[in-house]
Structure formats: structure tokens, C-alpha cells
Design a protein around this motif. Structure first.
Motif, short mmCIF file in Angstrom:
data_model
loop_
_atom_site.label_atom_id
_atom_site.label_comp_id
_atom_site.label_asym_id
_atom_site.label_seq_id
_atom_site.Cartn_x
_atom_site.Cartn_y
_atom_site.Cartn_z
N VAL A 26 0.84 -1.20 0.00
CA VAL A 26 0.00 0.00 0.00
C VAL A 26 0.87 1.25 0.00
O VAL A 26 0.61 2.21 -0.74
CB VAL A 26 -0.97 0.00 1.21
N LEU A 27 1.92 1.27 0.80
CA LEU A 27 2.79 2.44 0.85
C LEU A 27 3.52 2.67 -0.47
O LEU A 27 3.62 3.80 -0.94
CB LEU A 27 3.80 2.29 1.99
N VAL A 28 4.01 1.62 -1.08
CA VAL A 28 4.73 1.75 -2.35
C VAL A 28 3.77 2.22 -3.45
O VAL A 28 4.10 3.12 -4.22
CB VAL A 28 5.40 0.41 -2.74
N VAL A 29 2.59 1.63 -3.51
CA VAL A 29 1.62 2.02 -4.54
C VAL A 29 1.18 3.46 -4.34
O VAL A 29 1.08 4.23 -5.31
CB VAL A 29 0.41 1.05 -4.55
N SER A 30 0.92 3.86 -3.11
CA SER A 30 0.47 5.24 -2.87
C SER A 30 1.58 6.23 -3.19
O SER A 30 1.32 7.30 -3.75
CB SER A 30 -0.02 5.43 -1.44
N ARG A 31 2.81 5.89 -2.87
CA ARG A 31 3.93 6.78 -3.19
C ARG A 31 4.11 6.89 -4.70
O ARG A 31 4.34 7.96 -5.23
CB ARG A 31 5.20 6.27 -2.54
N TYR A 32 3.98 5.76 -5.40
CA TYR A 32 4.12 5.76 -6.85
C TYR A 32 3.02 6.59 -7.51
O TYR A 32 3.29 7.39 -8.40
CB TYR A 32 4.07 4.32 -7.38
N SER A 33 1.79 6.42 -7.03
CA SER A 33 0.68 7.17 -7.64
C SER A 33 0.78 8.65 -7.32
O SER A 33 0.43 9.49 -8.15
CB SER A 33 -0.66 6.60 -7.20
N ARG A 34 1.26 8.99 -6.13
CA ARG A 34 1.42 10.40 -5.77
C ARG A 34 2.53 11.04 -6.60
O ARG A 34 2.40 12.15 -7.09
CB ARG A 34 1.76 10.52 -4.28
N ALA A 35 3.63 10.32 -6.82
CA ALA A 35 4.72 10.85 -7.63
C ALA A 35 4.29 10.99 -9.09
O ALA A 35 4.66 11.95 -9.76
CB ALA A 35 5.94 9.92 -7.53
N LYS A 36 3.50 10.06 -9.56
CA LYS A 36 3.04 10.10 -10.95
C LYS A 36 2.08 11.28 -11.15
O LYS A 36 2.15 11.96 -12.18
CB LYS A 36 2.35 8.78 -11.31
#
Length: 56
Positions: A42-52
């Protein structure tokens, strides 16, 4: 049956079964490991989506 009595029955059963305590410990370790992995995903996906979304 009171709470204390049901817990005592569970512990007695796990000590009577061969490897019962080990299986109980592995069960709880597995649950904690799955929870930690899910939180990491969840943390990795949320960080990736926020950066994108910040690059748009």
C-alpha cells in the motif's frame, strides 16, 4: 464457559498435539508477515501514484 477457561483449553490442546505450540507460533508469525507485506505494498503504490500525479 468463561474467557479464562476457553483460553486454558486452547493452550492445553496446543501442548497436547505434537508440535502444537510451534504451529501456533508459525500461524501468528505468518499473519503478522502478511499484514506487514500488505502495508508495504500500500505504501509503495500510494507513493508511486502520488509521484506520478505530481508530474502531470
Amino acid at each position: 464457559m468463561p474467557n479464562g477457561a476457553s483460553a486454558a483449553v486452547g493452550l492445553t490442546t496446543s501442548y497436547q498435539v505434537r508440535g502444537g505450540v510451534l504451529l501456533r507460533q508459525l500461524h501468528w508469525y505468518g499473519l503478522h508477515l502478511l499484514a506487514a507485506l500488505a502495508m508495504g505494498v500500500v505504501l509503495v503504490v500510494s507513493r508511486y501514484s502520488r509521484a506520478k500525479s505530481s508530474h502531470d
